[in-house]
Every structure is written in structure tokens, then in C-alpha cells.
Design a protein around this motif. Structure first.
Motif, mmCIF file in Angstrom:
data_model
loop_
_atom_site.group_PDB
_atom_site.id
_atom_site.type_symbol
_atom_site.label_atom_id
_atom_site.label_comp_id
_atom_site.label_asym_id
_atom_site.label_seq_id
_atom_site.Cartn_x
_atom_site.Cartn_y
_atom_site.Cartn_z
ATOM 1 N N LYS A 25 0.840 -1.186 0.000
ATOM 2 C CA LYS A 25 0.000 0.000 0.000
ATOM 3 C C LYS A 25 0.881 1.244 0.000
ATOM 4 C CE LYS A 25 -4.196 1.845 2.207
ATOM 5 N NZ LYS A 25 -5.211 1.613 3.258
ATOM 6 N N GLU A 26 0.381 2.304 -0.653
ATOM 7 C CA GLU A 26 1.134 3.555 -0.723
ATOM 8 C C GLU A 26 0.171 4.724 -0.586
ATOM 9 O OE1 GLU A 26 4.494 5.681 -3.601
ATOM 10 O OE2 GLU A 26 3.455 3.854 -4.244
ATOM 11 N N SER B 103 3.713 -18.147 9.983
ATOM 12 C CA SER B 103 2.549 -17.791 9.169
ATOM 13 C C SER B 103 2.268 -16.294 9.229
ATOM 14 C CB SER B 103 1.314 -18.559 9.652
ATOM 15 O OG SER B 103 1.048 -18.298 11.015
ATOM 16 N N PHE B 104 3.119 -15.570 9.970
ATOM 17 C CA PHE B 104 2.942 -14.130 10.121
ATOM 18 C C PHE B 104 4.043 -13.394 9.366
ATOM 19 C CE2 PHE B 104 1.454 -16.282 13.959
ATOM 20 C CZ PHE B 104 0.105 -15.929 13.932
ATOM 21 N N GLN B 105 3.643 -12.467 8.524
ATOM 22 C CA GLN B 105 4.596 -11.713 7.728
ATOM 23 C C GLN B 105 5.274 -10.612 8.545
ATOM 24 O OE1 GLN B 105 1.877 -10.441 4.591
ATOM 25 N NE2 GLN B 105 2.823 -11.897 3.163
ATOM 26 N N ALA B 106 6.421 -10.174 8.068
ATOM 27 C CA ALA B 106 7.054 -8.963 8.579
ATOM 28 C C ALA B 106 6.626 -7.805 7.692
ATOM 29 C CB ALA B 106 8.568 -9.101 8.573
ATOM 30 N N PHE B 107 6.667 -6.595 8.234
ATOM 31 C CA PHE B 107 6.367 -5.434 7.401
ATOM 32 C C PHE B 107 7.496 -4.419 7.478
ATOM 33 C CE2 PHE B 107 4.400 -3.796 11.385
ATOM 34 C CZ PHE B 107 4.974 -2.531 11.434
ATOM 35 N N LYS B 108 7.579 -3.616 6.443
ATOM 36 C CA LYS B 108 8.498 -2.475 6.404
ATOM 37 C C LYS B 108 7.693 -1.269 5.949
ATOM 38 C CE LYS B 108 11.324 -1.925 2.914
ATOM 39 N NZ LYS B 108 12.476 -2.000 1.981
ATOM 40 N N ALA B 109 7.722 -0.207 6.739
ATOM 41 C CA ALA B 109 7.034 1.032 6.376
ATOM 42 C C ALA B 109 8.079 2.139 6.246
ATOM 43 C CB ALA B 109 6.000 1.408 7.439
ATOM 44 N N VAL C 155 -0.906 -3.876 7.182
ATOM 45 C CA VAL C 155 -0.789 -2.757 6.256
ATOM 46 C C VAL C 155 -1.282 -1.459 6.888
ATOM 47 C CG1 VAL C 155 -1.525 -1.850 4.035
ATOM 48 C CG2 VAL C 155 -0.960 -4.272 4.256
ATOM 49 N N ASP C 156 -2.422 -1.500 7.520
ATOM 50 C CA ASP C 156 -3.019 -0.271 8.040
ATOM 51 C C ASP C 156 -2.362 0.222 9.329
ATOM 52 O OD1 ASP C 156 -4.827 0.093 5.992
ATOM 53 O OD2 ASP C 156 -6.349 -1.169 6.931
ATOM 54 N N SER D 22 -0.372 4.675 12.244
ATOM 55 C CA SER D 22 0.548 5.059 13.319
ATOM 56 C C SER D 22 1.483 6.168 12.884
ATOM 57 C CB SER D 22 1.349 3.832 13.767
ATOM 58 O OG SER D 22 0.504 2.820 14.285
ATOM 59 N N MET D 23 2.053 6.057 11.695
ATOM 60 C CA MET D 23 2.990 7.084 11.235
ATOM 61 C C MET D 23 2.286 8.418 10.996
ATOM 62 S SD MET D 23 5.418 4.883 8.682
ATOM 63 C CE MET D 23 7.161 4.735 9.065
#
Length: 249
Positions: A49-50, A65-71, A205-206, A211-212
Motif C-alpha cells: 500500500k502507498e 505464518s505471520f509476515q514482517a512489514f516495512k514502512a 498494512v493499516d 501510526s505514522m
């Protein structure tokens, strides 16, 4: 001939030592050596998402089964404001989406401290709580500040109302860009208990976007203005204080 072979073997050994030393330095300075997080520059990140100024990527994690995220975001506030927020042990509830409780505990200092927090989960999933070690480091030379947050679940007794998260690794990287700050947030959490991976992966994603966006607003509050970064004689970040406390006029 034996002397030549010995010298050759010594060069190979020295080369291995140098390679290992260089690799260790790289891992330590990258902030990912102990966190178990995927590399920020991995080719396997998928853009999910952007928004106008925030991009969120996810990546599968081995044996999870849980992904990592990078924001990644450029926030329209100086790094001093953001660090004023980050050193407040109760600020989690002000900007992290679904954080309902947060406070410091135990002994610690600026470089390494401890925090407890609670995360609201969608009904009927039981809320999760975290016991975290927070390490902060920065260099005056480039102005970059890195924070590692790692779960240490056994440091506090479990609460009956929550499920304790026993594995969570987070990296915050703050890079000053004039009066703005580039923030990179990498995180992987195993929420423990019976909770489907698809639900957590959907929320991934959200959460950083909300938060940011909120962090950018909170860092503009009056209470977080007029802070400065304090470095020691080696140029290492040692504290974040109101300007009046630094001894300046």
C-alpha cells in the motif's frame, strides 16, 4: 616450499578473520544482527500500500505464518521532535494504532530501557501485551538514530487478562532530512495464542500507516517542541532533553 605454503595458509586465515570481522561490523551497524528481522534492502519485499508519503511492504518469514512489514515515510517534523515522542514511555498510546496502555518499568537508561504495553485486538481475539527491551543509538556524524525493540516476555509476570507476546522484533530508523525526517519501521511479531495468520497479515498494512500519520501529528504538539539531541565526546547519542535542561540560554 614449506615456508611459502605456511605463508599462504596464514594469508588465507587472515582473510577469513578479516571477512568475519567485516561481516560482524556490518551486521552490528545495520541494527539487524540480534533482531532476526529481514534485511531492509531485500528483493523479496512486496509493496502492499502507498499513500502520499508512506509506503508499506510485507515479506514472508521462514517458519512463520505471520509476515514482517516495512514502512517507509518522510515525516514533516524534525528528528528532535520525533525523538522527544519516542523517549516518552507513555507515548505509545498517543501514536501507535491500537496501543491502549504503555509505561516504563525497571532500571534503565537512555541507551537501554524497558517498557510494558498492551495492544487491543479485534473482538473476539484476546488482547496482547508486550514486555520490551528498547535500545537506542545514534551518531552525530550522520545524524541517524536507530531504535531496537525486542520482546523479553519473562521479565514480568503474565497478566490474566492478556496473552503475552513472546517474540517481537522492531527496528525504527530515523534519518534527518533538513526539517523533515525519513522513518523506516521494520517489524515481525509472533502474537502467540490461537490467532489466524491471515488476520494479522491483513492488519499489518493499516497499522503502520495510521501510526505514522498519527506520529507526525503528535510530534507537532507543544509538549514535544524545543528538544535537542545530546552527544558525548565520541559523537554518540546520549540523551534527548528540553533545550532549557542543556544549559543553553
Amino acid at each position: 616450499m614449506q615456508n611459502l605454503r605456511a605463508r599462504g595458509n596464514q594469508r588465507l586465515a587472515n582473510g577469513r578473520v578479516n571477512w568475519l570481522a567485516a561481516t560482524t561490523v556490518f551486521l552490528l551497524t545495520s541494527g539487524l544482527a540480534f533482531a532476526g528481522l529481514p534485511a531492509e534492502d531485500s528483493e523479496n519485499w512486496s509493496l502492499r500500500k502507498e499513500t502520499d508519503h508512506i509506503r508499506v511492504y510485507t515479506i514472508d518469514q521462514p517458519n512463520s505464518s505471520f509476515q514482517a512489514f516495512k514502512a517507509v515515510a518522510v515525516l514533516d517534523v524534525p528528528i528532535e521532535n520525533l525523538m522527544a515522542v519516542m523517549i516518552n514511555p507513555k507515548s505509545c498510546v498517543q501514536w501507535v494504532h491500537n496501543c491502549s496502555e504503555s509505561y516504563a518499568f525497571g532500571s534503565g537508561d537512555f541507551d537501554e530501557r524497558y517498557a510494558y504495553s498492551v495492544n487491543d485486538m479485534p473482538w473476539p481475539v484476546t488482547d496482547r501485551d508486550y514486555v520490551l527491551r528498547i535500545r537506542t543509538r545514534g551518531q552525530q556524524a550522520d545524524g541517524e538514530i536507530v531504535m531496537d525493540l525486542n520482546a523479553i516476555p519473562d521479565q514480568r509476570e503474565e497478566e490474566d487478562d492478556y496473552i503475552r507476546v513472546d517474540k517481537s522484533d522492531t527496528l525504527y530508523r530515523f534519518i534527518p532530512e533538513d526539517d523533515q525526517t525519513r522513518m523506516i519501521w521494520v517489524q515481525h511479531t509472533e502474537p502467540n495464542g490461537s490467532i489466524p495468520g491471515w488476520l494479522v497479515n491483513t492488519l499489518l498494512v493499516d497499522i503502520p500507516i495510521r501510526s505514522m500519520e498519527q506520529l507526525e501529528r503528535v510530534a507537532q504538539w507543544d509538549r514535544y517542541q524545543n528538544y535537542e539531541l545530546i552527544y558525548n565526546s565520541q559523537g554518540q547519542l546520549k540523551d534527548v532533553v528540553p533545550k532549557a535542561e542543556s544549559g543553553d540560554d
